[in-house]
Design a protein around this motif. Structure first.
Motif, PDB file in Angstrom:
ATOM      1  N   GLY A  23       0.785  -1.226   0.000  1.00  0.00           N
ATOM      2  CA  GLY A  23       0.000   0.000   0.000  1.00  0.00           C
ATOM      3  C   GLY A  23       0.815   1.273   0.000  1.00  0.00           C
ATOM      4  O   GLY A  23       0.257   2.363  -0.038  1.00  0.00           O
ATOM      5  N   ARG A  29      -1.319   1.219  -4.380  1.00  0.00           N
ATOM      6  CA  ARG A  29      -2.535   1.977  -4.064  1.00  0.00           C
ATOM      7  C   ARG A  29      -3.647   1.654  -5.064  1.00  0.00           C
ATOM      8  O   ARG A  29      -4.806   1.535  -4.693  1.00  0.00           O
ATOM      9  CB  ARG A  29      -2.243   3.475  -4.057  1.00  0.00           C
ATOM     10  N   TYR A  75      -6.701   5.861  -0.258  1.00  0.00           N
ATOM     11  CA  TYR A  75      -5.784   5.337  -1.269  1.00  0.00           C
ATOM     12  C   TYR A  75      -5.991   6.021  -2.620  1.00  0.00           C
ATOM     13  O   TYR A  75      -5.028   6.262  -3.346  1.00  0.00           O
ATOM     14  CB  TYR A  75      -5.935   3.817  -1.393  1.00  0.00           C
ATOM     15  N   SER A  96      -1.532   6.724   2.894  1.00  0.00           N
ATOM     16  CA  SER A  96      -1.445   5.257   2.930  1.00  0.00           C
ATOM     17  C   SER A  96      -1.480   4.754   4.365  1.00  0.00           C
ATOM     18  O   SER A  96      -2.118   3.732   4.651  1.00  0.00           O
ATOM     19  CB  SER A  96      -0.171   4.782   2.241  1.00  0.00           C
TER      20      SER A  96
END
Length: 119
Positions: A23, A29, A75, A96
């Motif tokens: 992530g 993402r 995200y 994130s």
């Protein structure tokens, strides 16, 4: 009903692991937005199965849904911010991290709802 709920919980931990490990990068993402969308779809199926079985949903389930959608939004925002200014990594990393915290909260709250509500 219990099987689809276990799938929802198991997939939630998959989402958490993805957020924890990938992530933090731009492609990660994008993947997380898709995977969270799949998780939301599984949640809709859980709610549909509960409705078909005439089981009442917990009154505070809106908080679970809101946290999941906010995680997805963080995200998306992080990806867009890094697209707008590739030199500035800090806002994307912070978003994130916020997304990871929201995913962890969503898992905890969803399991708490299941244990206290007894679906």
């Amino acid at each position: 009903m219990n099987i689809i709920l276990e799938i929802h919980l198991g997939f939630a931990f998959f989402v958490f692991l993805l957020a924890l490990f990938i992530g933090w990068v731009q492609l990660g993402r994008r993947v997380l937005v898709t995977v969270i969308g799949i998780q939301v779809l599984i949640g809709v199926i859980v709610a549909g199965m509960a409705g078909a079985s005439h089981l009442p949903l917990p009154a505070m389930i809106w908080l679970h849904i809101l946290a999941a959608l906010l995680a997805m939004g963080t995200y998306i925002a992080g990806r867009r911010m890094l697209d707008a200014s590739p030199k500035n990594l800090v806002p994307a990393i912070v978003l994130s991290f916020i997304g990871l915290v929201l995913i962890a909260f969503t898992i905890w709250y969803g399991s708490h709802l299941t244990l206290t509500h007894g679906v």
